[in-house]
Design an enzyme around this catalytic site. Sequence first.
Site, short mmCIF file in Angstrom:
data_model
loop_
_atom_site.label_atom_id
_atom_site.label_comp_id
_atom_site.label_asym_id
_atom_site.label_seq_id
_atom_site.Cartn_x
_atom_site.Cartn_y
_atom_site.Cartn_z
N HIS A 1 40.29 52.45 46.79
CA HIS A 1 39.41 52.81 47.74
C HIS A 1 39.43 54.19 48.36
O HIS A 1 38.91 54.93 49.10
CB HIS A 1 39.33 51.96 49.07
CG HIS A 1 38.85 50.44 48.52
ND1 HIS A 1 39.54 49.66 47.98
CD2 HIS A 1 37.65 49.95 48.90
CE1 HIS A 1 38.80 48.41 48.00
NE2 HIS A 1 37.58 48.73 48.35
N CYS B 1 42.52 45.16 27.39
CA CYS B 1 41.62 45.13 28.43
C CYS B 1 39.93 45.05 28.49
O CYS B 1 39.83 45.87 27.22
CB CYS B 1 42.12 45.90 29.49
SG CYS B 1 41.30 45.95 31.27
N HIS C 1 28.77 45.56 47.55
CA HIS C 1 30.13 45.94 47.26
C HIS C 1 30.41 45.76 45.93
O HIS C 1 30.47 44.69 45.38
CB HIS C 1 31.15 44.95 48.27
CG HIS C 1 32.62 45.40 48.17
ND1 HIS C 1 33.53 44.41 47.92
CD2 HIS C 1 33.06 46.55 48.22
CE1 HIS C 1 34.71 44.95 47.89
NE2 HIS C 1 34.49 46.15 48.15
N ARG D 1 48.12 46.15 33.61
CA ARG D 1 46.92 45.83 34.13
C ARG D 1 47.11 44.98 35.35
O ARG D 1 47.00 43.71 35.16
CB ARG D 1 45.81 45.63 33.37
CG ARG D 1 44.09 45.71 34.04
CD ARG D 1 44.10 45.61 35.30
NE ARG D 1 42.84 46.03 35.95
CZ ARG D 1 42.47 46.46 37.27
NH1 ARG D 1 43.30 46.42 38.07
NH2 ARG D 1 41.41 46.70 37.38
N TYR E 1 34.10 41.58 34.81
CA TYR E 1 34.43 41.16 33.52
C TYR E 1 33.10 40.37 32.71
O TYR E 1 33.34 39.50 32.20
CB TYR E 1 35.71 40.40 33.13
CG TYR E 1 36.75 41.04 33.66
CD1 TYR E 1 37.47 42.14 32.65
CD2 TYR E 1 37.69 41.05 34.89
CE1 TYR E 1 38.32 42.92 33.01
CE2 TYR E 1 38.80 41.93 34.97
CZ TYR E 1 39.01 42.98 34.30
OH TYR E 1 40.24 43.48 34.45
N1 MTE Z 1 47.13 37.84 35.84
C1 MTE Z 1 47.43 37.94 36.99
N2 MTE Z 1 47.86 36.79 37.44
N3 MTE Z 1 46.89 38.98 37.59
C2 MTE Z 1 46.32 40.24 37.13
O1 MTE Z 1 45.89 40.91 37.71
N4 MTE Z 1 45.16 41.04 34.95
C3 MTE Z 1 44.67 40.54 33.97
C4 MTE Z 1 45.49 39.71 32.74
N5 MTE Z 1 46.13 38.89 33.85
C5 MTE Z 1 46.10 40.19 35.80
C6 MTE Z 1 46.33 38.93 35.13
C7 MTE Z 1 43.97 41.76 33.07
S1 MTE Z 1 42.57 42.27 33.52
C8 MTE Z 1 44.62 42.13 32.06
S2 MTE Z 1 43.87 43.40 31.11
C9 MTE Z 1 45.97 41.79 31.50
O2 MTE Z 1 46.52 40.80 32.23
C10 MTE Z 1 46.80 42.76 31.21
O3 MTE Z 1 48.12 42.21 30.96
P1 MTE Z 1 49.41 43.15 30.68
O4 MTE Z 1 49.48 43.89 32.29
O5 MTE Z 1 50.62 42.33 30.54
O6 MTE Z 1 49.14 44.08 30.05
MO MO Z 2 41.62 43.96 32.23
#
Ligand code: MTE
Ligand code: MO
Length: 468
Positions: A65, A185, A40, A139, A320
């Site tokens: 999905h 990101c 998965h 994101r 990541y």
């Molecule tokens: N923090 C929380 N709590 N939840 C999330 O989904 N996404 C992360 C990060 N922090 C995320 C998070 C990811 S993968 C990215 S790239 C950035 O937040 C995106 O920040 P933005 O949405 O403010 O651009």
């Molecule tokens: Mo991200």
Amino acid sequence: QKDMKTFTLEEVGKHDSKEKGIWVTFGQGVYDITEFVDKHPGGSSKIMMAAGGSIDPFWMMFANHNTSEIHSLLESMRIGNISEEDAKSNKSNLYDPYANEPVRHKALKINGNKPFCAEPSPSLLVESFLTPVPFFYVRNHLPVPEIELKDYTLELAIEGTTKKTLDFKALNKYEKRTITAAVMCGGNRRSEMSKVKQLKGINWNVGAVGNATWTGVRLCDVLKDLGVNEDAFNHVQFEGYDLDPSGMPYGASIPISKAIDPRADVILAYEMNGETLSQDHGFPVRVIVPGVVGARNVKWLSKINISKEESQSQWQQGDYKGFSPSTTWNNVDFNKSPAIQEMPVVSAICDPQDTDTIEIKNGKIQVKGYAWSGGGRKIIRVDVTNDKGKTWHTADLTEDLQANEGRHWSWSLWNVELPVDKKSREVEIWAKAVDSSYNVQPESFNNIYNIRGLLCNAYHKIKVQLKQ
Ligand code: MTE
Ligand code: MO
């Protein structure tokens, strides 16, 4: 499917482990996913939350999905049905966790709705040095949590034991600081890498990055006050208020050396571009770890935990991370790659965009973009060519002139005029940036390809048509 065996929910429920077999239901179908669990892409622990039960609420939450490929993959594992009544009662338990999401600006191009993922168009992105909040990419991995300022608390823990709980007022007692930093990101520009070979992830163009001012308090001040023995610990873990269906929060961690270094400028931010943080970007408090991959910049911050270990979250352990181009989903071992922290040097051409038709002015074309490097490394040069590297033109940079040595957290915008042959109908433009460690971008995506489509920093190459 009609002539398949019918199971009761109780029978399905007994199949919740490797030993007994792992079954799930979706709609009326019953599926044996025992062999699939380890493959998965979202991690085996995530899919195991549904073991013996219905995956419907999970697919509602992770709506990515909903593709025909994934549906037919699931169908290939079908072993039978539950009764119509059972399917109905399963369904009545469903609610949409995304029902109360904030309103977003129409200019954002949506790459995924549940969870919400969107980016601005490239030309809009380079219109201003600071990215306006409504155009700043979003994101989210989970539904946006709704938090009232008066109820907000931030838990400070050492190795899992709570030492202190701060409310918003208590947090504001620390000195107010502002930094300017880009957040990018790890999957930015993935759509270009995906042309090499199939990969998994959101199909970002060049806009999963933004540059903003972040105001809040320094993490090092908060940790100092907590009295952390920095030699006894290795990592600072963060958790968000956004939860998955089993109640697990989004989480990530950074090395403690980064967290306690006043020169690393790690901020617990409550303002973005001088305004209260918006709901999508982490209201009321998020951590900004400048120079480090977006995923560690945890939004809706609920907890900071000082630990010997990294965050054990899926996003730190099973996502990541980078891999060899030859690593496949069948042989990948996430334990063998370190989590991405500081980002490599990258640039992108934003105006014009690939396939645009543009005008020649005085025998030249205008090209604009951004460049950035992780770890506070300054962009020292951006080279642009329209003859496949025979001649490189150095771009003019717009940068943060206030940034100190080793603390270049902002992106640099660049623009350049390229002389073109009036007779040519099409030009191919390449851009590459150089950072203060003389790191340069790799020329092509072929040899940096990875199955998750991360660290997509090859030369940006576009083709445009010239107006005759
Ligand atoms: N923090 C929380 N709590 N939840 C999330 O989904 N996404 C992360 C990060 N922090 C995320 C998070 C990811 S993968 C990215 S790239 C950035 O937040 C995106 O920040 P933005 O949405 O403010 O651009
Ligand atoms: Mo991200």
